[in-house]
Design a protein around this motif. Sequence first.
Motif, short mmCIF file in Angstrom:
data_model
loop_
_atom_site.label_atom_id
_atom_site.label_comp_id
_atom_site.label_asym_id
_atom_site.label_seq_id
_atom_site.Cartn_x
_atom_site.Cartn_y
_atom_site.Cartn_z
N ARG A 119 -31.47 -34.95 -79.30
CA ARG A 119 -30.92 -33.75 -78.71
C ARG A 119 -29.67 -33.33 -79.48
N GLU A 120 -29.52 -32.03 -79.73
CA GLU A 120 -28.39 -31.56 -80.52
C GLU A 120 -27.77 -30.32 -79.87
N LEU A 121 -26.48 -30.18 -80.10
CA LEU A 121 -25.75 -29.03 -79.57
C LEU A 121 -26.18 -27.76 -80.31
N VAL A 122 -26.43 -26.71 -79.54
CA VAL A 122 -26.74 -25.40 -80.12
C VAL A 122 -25.51 -24.50 -80.06
N ALA A 123 -24.94 -24.39 -78.86
CA ALA A 123 -23.77 -23.52 -78.67
C ALA A 123 -23.08 -23.91 -77.39
N GLU A 124 -21.78 -23.62 -77.32
CA GLU A 124 -21.02 -23.87 -76.11
C GLU A 124 -19.96 -22.80 -75.94
N ILE A 125 -19.58 -22.60 -74.68
CA ILE A 125 -18.55 -21.62 -74.36
C ILE A 125 -17.63 -22.24 -73.33
N THR A 126 -16.33 -22.12 -73.58
CA THR A 126 -15.36 -22.72 -72.69
C THR A 126 -14.96 -21.75 -71.58
N ARG A 127 -14.14 -22.26 -70.69
CA ARG A 127 -13.71 -21.48 -69.55
C ARG A 127 -12.94 -20.24 -69.97
N ASP A 128 -12.19 -20.35 -71.09
CA ASP A 128 -11.41 -19.20 -71.54
C ASP A 128 -12.20 -18.30 -72.49
N GLY A 129 -13.48 -18.62 -72.68
CA GLY A 129 -14.33 -17.75 -73.48
C GLY A 129 -14.47 -18.13 -74.94
N SER A 130 -13.84 -19.20 -75.35
CA SER A 130 -14.00 -19.65 -76.73
C SER A 130 -15.42 -20.18 -76.94
N THR A 131 -15.95 -19.90 -78.11
CA THR A 131 -17.33 -20.31 -78.39
C THR A 131 -17.40 -21.20 -79.63
N ASN A 132 -18.45 -21.99 -79.66
CA ASN A 132 -18.70 -22.87 -80.79
C ASN A 132 -20.21 -22.91 -81.02
N TYR A 133 -20.61 -22.78 -82.27
CA TYR A 133 -22.03 -22.74 -82.60
C TYR A 133 -22.37 -23.80 -83.65
N ALA A 134 -23.59 -24.31 -83.54
CA ALA A 134 -24.10 -25.16 -84.61
C ALA A 134 -24.35 -24.29 -85.84
N ASP A 135 -24.18 -24.88 -87.00
CA ASP A 135 -24.36 -24.12 -88.25
C ASP A 135 -25.75 -23.49 -88.34
N PHE A 136 -26.74 -24.18 -87.83
CA PHE A 136 -28.12 -23.71 -88.01
C PHE A 136 -28.46 -22.49 -87.14
N VAL A 137 -27.57 -22.09 -86.23
CA VAL A 137 -27.84 -20.89 -85.43
C VAL A 137 -26.79 -19.81 -85.63
N MET A 138 -25.80 -20.11 -86.47
CA MET A 138 -24.72 -19.16 -86.69
C MET A 138 -25.27 -17.81 -87.15
N GLY A 139 -24.85 -16.77 -86.45
CA GLY A 139 -25.28 -15.42 -86.82
C GLY A 139 -26.60 -15.00 -86.20
N ARG A 140 -27.32 -15.93 -85.60
CA ARG A 140 -28.61 -15.59 -84.98
C ARG A 140 -28.57 -15.71 -83.46
N PHE A 141 -27.82 -16.67 -82.95
CA PHE A 141 -27.75 -16.91 -81.51
C PHE A 141 -26.37 -16.50 -80.99
N THR A 142 -26.34 -16.05 -79.74
CA THR A 142 -25.08 -15.70 -79.10
C THR A 142 -25.06 -16.29 -77.69
N ILE A 143 -23.99 -17.03 -77.40
CA ILE A 143 -23.82 -17.56 -76.05
C ILE A 143 -22.85 -16.67 -75.29
N SER A 144 -23.14 -16.45 -74.02
CA SER A 144 -22.25 -15.63 -73.19
C SER A 144 -22.35 -16.12 -71.75
N ARG A 145 -21.45 -15.61 -70.92
CA ARG A 145 -21.47 -16.06 -69.53
C ARG A 145 -21.14 -14.89 -68.62
N ASP A 146 -21.62 -15.00 -67.38
CA ASP A 146 -21.29 -14.05 -66.33
C ASP A 146 -20.67 -14.87 -65.21
N ASN A 147 -19.36 -14.81 -65.09
CA ASN A 147 -18.68 -15.65 -64.11
C ASN A 147 -19.08 -15.28 -62.68
#
Length: 121
Positions: A45-73
Amino acid sequence: QVQLVESGGGLVQPGGSLRLSCAASGSIFSINIRAWYRQAPGKQRELVAEITRDGSTNYADFVMGRFTISRDNAKNTVYLQMNSLKPEDTGVYYCKIDYKRAPWSARSEYWGQGTQVTVSS
């Protein structure tokens, strides 16, 4: 008790798009991190993307530019918009939260049951 309900997986052709959703409910005071992981057959299992409480995001290199993580509080939901999908994106996608049950609680993790994404022509 915590529930994570994932949806949005399926079969898509290469170059197509899917949007995954993960709705959290239950005994949750706050969520610090919402993340998507994936596991391909025979792989870890590998990390794809994550988003913190303050909205900061982090993406795996293999999805950069193709995937977008977002949230609806308001809906306590995290999304993963996946574009330009490739066959190697095939796998089970899992939602994970890093949360607290109460202000004084230690942080805990909870995983969803996963949703299958298959990219194939």
